[in-house]
Design an enzyme around this catalytic site. Structure first.
Site, PDB file in Angstrom:
ATOM      1  CD  GLU A 104      -3.159  -0.961   0.369  1.00  0.00           C
ATOM      2  OE1 GLU A 104      -3.147   0.228  -0.317  1.00  0.00           O
ATOM      3  OE2 GLU A 104      -3.787  -1.815   0.227  1.00  0.00           O
ATOM      4  CE1 TYR A 154      -2.156  -3.971  -4.955  1.00  0.00           C
ATOM      5  CE2 TYR A 154      -0.389  -2.530  -5.015  1.00  0.00           C
ATOM      6  CZ  TYR A 154      -1.214  -2.765  -4.535  1.00  0.00           C
ATOM      7  OH  TYR A 154      -1.756  -2.365  -3.186  1.00  0.00           O
ATOM      8  CB  SER A 193     -14.945  -0.106  -2.121  1.00  0.00           C
ATOM      9  OG  SER A 193     -13.564  -0.694  -2.230  1.00  0.00           O
ATOM     10  NE  ARG A 204     -10.823   6.617  -6.131  1.00  0.00           N
ATOM     11  CZ  ARG A 204     -10.502   5.220  -5.974  1.00  0.00           C
ATOM     12  NH1 ARG A 204      -9.922   4.333  -6.703  1.00  0.00           N
ATOM     13  NH2 ARG A 204     -11.126   4.588  -4.777  1.00  0.00           N
ATOM     14  CB  VAL A 211     -25.693  -2.933  -5.934  1.00  0.00           C
ATOM     15  CG1 VAL A 211     -25.402  -4.180  -4.786  1.00  0.00           C
ATOM     16  CG2 VAL A 211     -26.163  -1.669  -5.245  1.00  0.00           C
ATOM     17  CE1 TYR A 216     -14.165  -1.134 -13.405  1.00  0.00           C
ATOM     18  CE2 TYR A 216     -11.946  -0.920 -13.364  1.00  0.00           C
ATOM     19  CZ  TYR A 216     -13.039  -1.162 -12.636  1.00  0.00           C
ATOM     20  OH  TYR A 216     -13.288  -1.128 -11.359  1.00  0.00           O
ATOM     21  CG  ASN A 263      -6.641   4.596  -3.324  1.00  0.00           C
ATOM     22  OD1 ASN A 263      -5.325   4.844  -3.290  1.00  0.00           O
ATOM     23  ND2 ASN A 263      -7.022   3.536  -2.427  1.00  0.00           N
ATOM     24  CE1 TYR A 304      -0.590   1.315  -4.259  1.00  0.00           C
ATOM     25  CE2 TYR A 304      -2.048   3.171  -4.937  1.00  0.00           C
ATOM     26  CZ  TYR A 304      -1.826   1.900  -4.166  1.00  0.00           C
ATOM     27  OH  TYR A 304      -2.853   1.567  -3.455  1.00  0.00           O
ATOM     28  CE  LYS A 307      -8.149   1.244  -6.532  1.00  0.00           C
ATOM     29  NZ  LYS A 307      -7.214   0.625  -5.577  1.00  0.00           N
TER      30      LYS A 307
END
Length: 342
Positions: A84, A120, A150, A158, A181, A201, A206, A212, A216
């Site tokens: 992270e 990642y 989320s 963003r 949902v 997409y 974030n 980084y 995603k």
């Protein structure tokens, strides 16, 4: 990655301990188990702290470092691990001050300047490119742009960018940050639905931080859609050219929307991107765990970095070092967040 040749017949086993493991590390390796990607190197991994006195390397995931520093045997390698970004609310973490801050030897993270590079995921060239009917694939798609989010904290602006983008093209927002949902527990169904329904997409990070680039991007890269990226990573280095769109290449959300509309109406140009993407696949591993009573699946690229760690332990004299202050490496000047959505 080409593995170094190692004479394994006479080498002694090495033990790697997850002292503060991330949540996805299996809880069933209370004993010692061989590294799955390189058992021939005779490195064994555990999260059982009773093995601390005999461990050759100890990994500390920085998100979970707490309390007093443990005892340490001579020549034991301590590794600062994280997947992270430096947390905004991490000013009181123990590794921000001595004795923790000066106790690490190696780093293991998504940054390219880590001692052990642990991204990642990685994109590999396919040996055989599948044949698809792209015209049929595109014809079935009924919607334009999707975004699943989320974490609604808007450090990178963003959400602000998406709100501006929505003035010029329809964007369907799923998850806690939107009105659409789709349960995280139905990940396979979500990916299939996204693949069949949407043309684009939004892979928006974030945080804007050095190197980084997260799941995603990687989780959606091999779907039959075009990924739009936004973040602080070096996409031109880490992602094949002309396989994605980068917000940084457009002067405004409207200009990006104009490009999306262009690709929507020019199917041949859209299919060209899908074909270039198909030359690559995403390499990572699935990790299943339970968090707050719910089952989760996360994707990480950890097995090969763990093998790299093991190889270093086999040549410890060459790689020996101490990091005077881990904070100066981890936090200073490496992240930025825009003042506006641009």
């Amino acid at each position: 990655m080409v593995k170094d040749s190692v004479q394994v017949n006479s080498i002694s086993p090495k033990t790697i301990l997850w002292y503060f493991p991330p949540r996805y590390v299996p809880t069933d390796n209370r004993g010692k188990v061989p590294l799955p990607a390189c058992p021939e190197l005779k490195c064994f991994v555990t999260r059982n702290k009773t093995f601390l006195p005999e461990s050759d390397a100890v990994i500390f995931n920085s998100q979970f470092i707490e309390g007093d520093i443990p005892p340490r045997k001579p020549d034991q390698v301590w590794i600062f691990h994280n997947s992270e970004v430096p947390y905004h609310k991490s000013t009181n973490r123990p590794y921000h001050r001595n004795p923790w801050s000066s106790s690490f030897n190696w780093t293991m993270a998504y940054r390219h300047d880590s001692d052990i590079f642990r991204p990642y995921g990685v994109l590999r060239r396919r040996p055989n490119i599948p044949i698809k009917n792209y015209t049929s694939i595109v014809r079935k798609k009924t919607k334009l742009v999707a975004w699943m989010a989320s974490n609604c904290a808007d450090w990178s602006k963003r959400r602000s960018y998406v709100r501006e983008l929505q003035k010029h093209i329809q964007v369907d927002i799923y998850g806690a940050c939107g009105k659409m949902v789709f349960s995280r527990l139905r990940n396979k169904e979500w990916m299939a639905y996204l693949n069949e329904t949407y043309k684009f997409y939004l892979a928006f990070e974030n945080n804007y931080c050095l190197d980084y680039i997260t799941e995603k991007l990687f989780n959606y890269f091999t779907l039959d859609l075009v990924t739009v990226v936004r973040g602080g990573g070096n996409y031109s280095r880490d992602v094949p050219p002309n396989t994605y769109l980068n917000v940084a290449d457009f002067k405004s959300p409207k200009e990006l929307a104009d490009r999306l509309w262009f690709l929507h109406y020019n199917t041949d140009r859209y299919i060209d991107i899908l074909k270039r993407k198909e030359r690559y696949y995403y390499q990572n591993e699935d990790y299943r765990f339970t968090f707050l009573g719910s089952p989760y699946i996360e994707q990480h690229y950890e097995q090969e970095p763990m093998c790299d760690l093991c190889r270093r332990l086999r040549d410890i004299t060459h790689y020996r070092k101490t990091i005077p202050d881990i904070l100066s490496w981890w936090k200073k000047g490496l992240c930025r967040n825009p003042v506006t959505y641009m």
